[in-house]
Design an enzyme around this catalytic site. Structure first.
Site, short mmCIF file in Angstrom:
data_model
loop_
_atom_site.label_atom_id
_atom_site.label_comp_id
_atom_site.label_asym_id
_atom_site.label_seq_id
_atom_site.Cartn_x
_atom_site.Cartn_y
_atom_site.Cartn_z
N LYS A 44 0.82 -1.21 0.00
CA LYS A 44 0.00 0.00 0.00
C LYS A 44 0.85 1.26 0.00
O LYS A 44 0.39 2.33 -0.41
CB LYS A 44 -0.88 0.02 1.27
CG LYS A 44 -1.78 -1.17 1.46
CD LYS A 44 -2.46 -1.06 2.84
CE LYS A 44 -3.10 -2.37 3.22
NZ LYS A 44 -3.48 -2.39 4.65
N GLY A 45 2.06 1.17 0.51
CA GLY A 45 2.86 2.35 0.87
C GLY A 45 3.05 3.39 -0.22
O GLY A 45 3.20 4.57 0.07
N ASP A 104 14.39 -0.49 1.86
CA ASP A 104 15.01 -0.73 3.17
C ASP A 104 15.96 -1.91 3.02
O ASP A 104 17.03 -1.76 2.46
CB ASP A 104 13.90 -0.95 4.20
CG ASP A 104 14.41 -1.06 5.63
OD1 ASP A 104 15.60 -0.85 5.85
OD2 ASP A 104 13.61 -1.35 6.54
N LYS A 132 16.83 4.02 2.26
CA LYS A 132 17.39 4.03 3.61
C LYS A 132 18.86 3.68 3.61
O LYS A 132 19.29 2.79 2.88
CB LYS A 132 16.64 3.00 4.47
CG LYS A 132 15.86 3.61 5.59
CD LYS A 132 15.34 2.55 6.52
CE LYS A 132 13.92 2.88 6.89
NZ LYS A 132 13.42 1.97 7.94
N PHE A 153 12.94 4.94 11.28
CA PHE A 153 11.63 4.51 10.82
C PHE A 153 10.80 5.74 10.48
O PHE A 153 10.62 6.63 11.30
CB PHE A 153 10.91 3.65 11.87
CG PHE A 153 9.81 2.86 11.24
CD1 PHE A 153 10.09 1.71 10.50
CD2 PHE A 153 8.49 3.29 11.32
CE1 PHE A 153 9.08 1.00 9.86
CE2 PHE A 153 7.47 2.57 10.69
CZ PHE A 153 7.77 1.43 9.96
N ASP A 160 3.30 3.90 6.57
CA ASP A 160 2.58 3.69 7.84
C ASP A 160 3.48 3.17 8.95
O ASP A 160 4.57 2.65 8.71
CB ASP A 160 1.47 2.67 7.64
CG ASP A 160 2.02 1.24 7.52
OD1 ASP A 160 2.87 1.02 6.63
OD2 ASP A 160 1.64 0.38 8.33
P1 IMP Z 1 12.30 -3.99 2.51
O1 IMP Z 1 11.81 -5.28 1.94
O2 IMP Z 1 13.00 -4.19 3.84
O3 IMP Z 1 13.13 -3.17 1.54
O4 IMP Z 1 11.04 -3.16 2.93
C1 IMP Z 1 10.23 -2.63 2.00
C2 IMP Z 1 8.90 -2.22 2.56
O5 IMP Z 1 8.89 -2.12 3.98
C3 IMP Z 1 8.57 -0.84 2.06
O6 IMP Z 1 7.93 -0.91 0.81
C4 IMP Z 1 7.69 -0.31 3.15
O7 IMP Z 1 6.36 -0.69 2.93
C5 IMP Z 1 8.21 -0.98 4.41
N1 IMP Z 1 9.13 -0.10 5.14
C6 IMP Z 1 10.48 -0.15 5.19
N2 IMP Z 1 10.98 0.84 5.93
C7 IMP Z 1 9.92 1.56 6.37
C8 IMP Z 1 9.79 2.74 7.19
O8 IMP Z 1 10.75 3.36 7.67
N3 IMP Z 1 8.51 3.17 7.40
C9 IMP Z 1 7.41 2.55 6.91
N4 IMP Z 1 7.50 1.45 6.13
C10 IMP Z 1 8.73 0.96 5.87
MG MG Z 2 5.64 -1.00 0.75
#
Ligand code: IMP
Ligand code: MG
Length: 182
Positions: A44-45, A104, A132, A153, A160
């Site tokens: 959703k982000g 992330d 990040k 975060f 969210d």
């Molecule tokens: P990854 O798989 O660790 O790269 O995470 C990706 C997903 O985690 C992103 O698309 C976000 O939905 C969520 N996410 C990662 N970091 C944050 C944050 O700081 N705030 C909110 N959502 C996050």
């Molecule tokens: Mg996301």
């Protein structure tokens, strides 16, 4: 995991976000104006970012959505990506542009890239509003990047914390009062 006591401090203003969205749209137009790309916001982000971005794209494109979940209620990636909703569009020979809110650990995008490449798109490019500053075990090439941010975060502009704060117009950092709750 319970949200615990926290507050949100502004990190990136509405004005800075707007200027960056325009820049990214310009770059996408330069590269894809005659290619009728398929724009794929990852739900959703990225829904707020994507809504702003497509309104700056005065060119031919289509949109389809993918919904994945990797986080649950915690602030750390579970490493397990669950496909909640798949694409409805056949992406074979299409130029696919993935729109992500934040990179992330990269685990979500690594999974998605492998999954989508199996369907043989003409190209696969990634837009990430936020990247990040963390050490990643996977190499994810971001073609269009918004902002580098510290390993904090963040919430707002679609992002969210336990489903809250998606409607904040700016991007804020969550400050935890009690580190144990993190
Ligand atoms: P990854 O798989 O660790 O790269 O995470 C990706 C997903 O985690 C992103 O698309 C976000 O939905 C969520 N996410 C990662 N970091 C944050 C944050 O700081 N705030 C909110 N959502 C996050
Ligand atoms: Mg996301």
């Amino acid at each position: 995991m319970a949200a615990g006591k926290h507050h949100v401090e502004k990190l990136i203003s509405v004005e800075r976000i707007q200027a960056k969205v325009k820049e990214i749209a310009k770059d996408i137009k330069r590269d894809f104006a005659d290619k009728k790309p398929l724009i794929v916001p990852i739900l959703k982000g990225s829904f707020v970012f994507a809504a702003d971005l497509v309104r700056e794209l005065d060119m031919d494109f289509t949109v389809d959505f993918l919904s994945v979940m990797s986080y649950g209620q915690s602030t750390k990636s579970s490493g397990i990506v669950q496909m909640v909703k798949d694409l409805e569009t056949d992406i074979k020979d299409r130029h696919v542009i993935i729109i992500e809110d934040i990179l992330d650990s990269g685990l979500t995008l690594e999974y998605l890239e492998e999954y989508l490449m199996l369907r043989k798109p003409a190209s696969l490019s990634l837009v990430a509003l936020l990247v990040k500053d963390v050490e990643r075990t996977v190499d994810i090439p971001v073609k269009y990047k918004g902002f580098d941010i510290p390993d904090k975060f963040v919430v707002g502009y679609g992002l969210d914390f336990a489903q809250k704060y998606r409607g904040l117009p700016y991007i804020g950092e969550v400050i935890f009062h009690d580190e144990v709750s993190k």
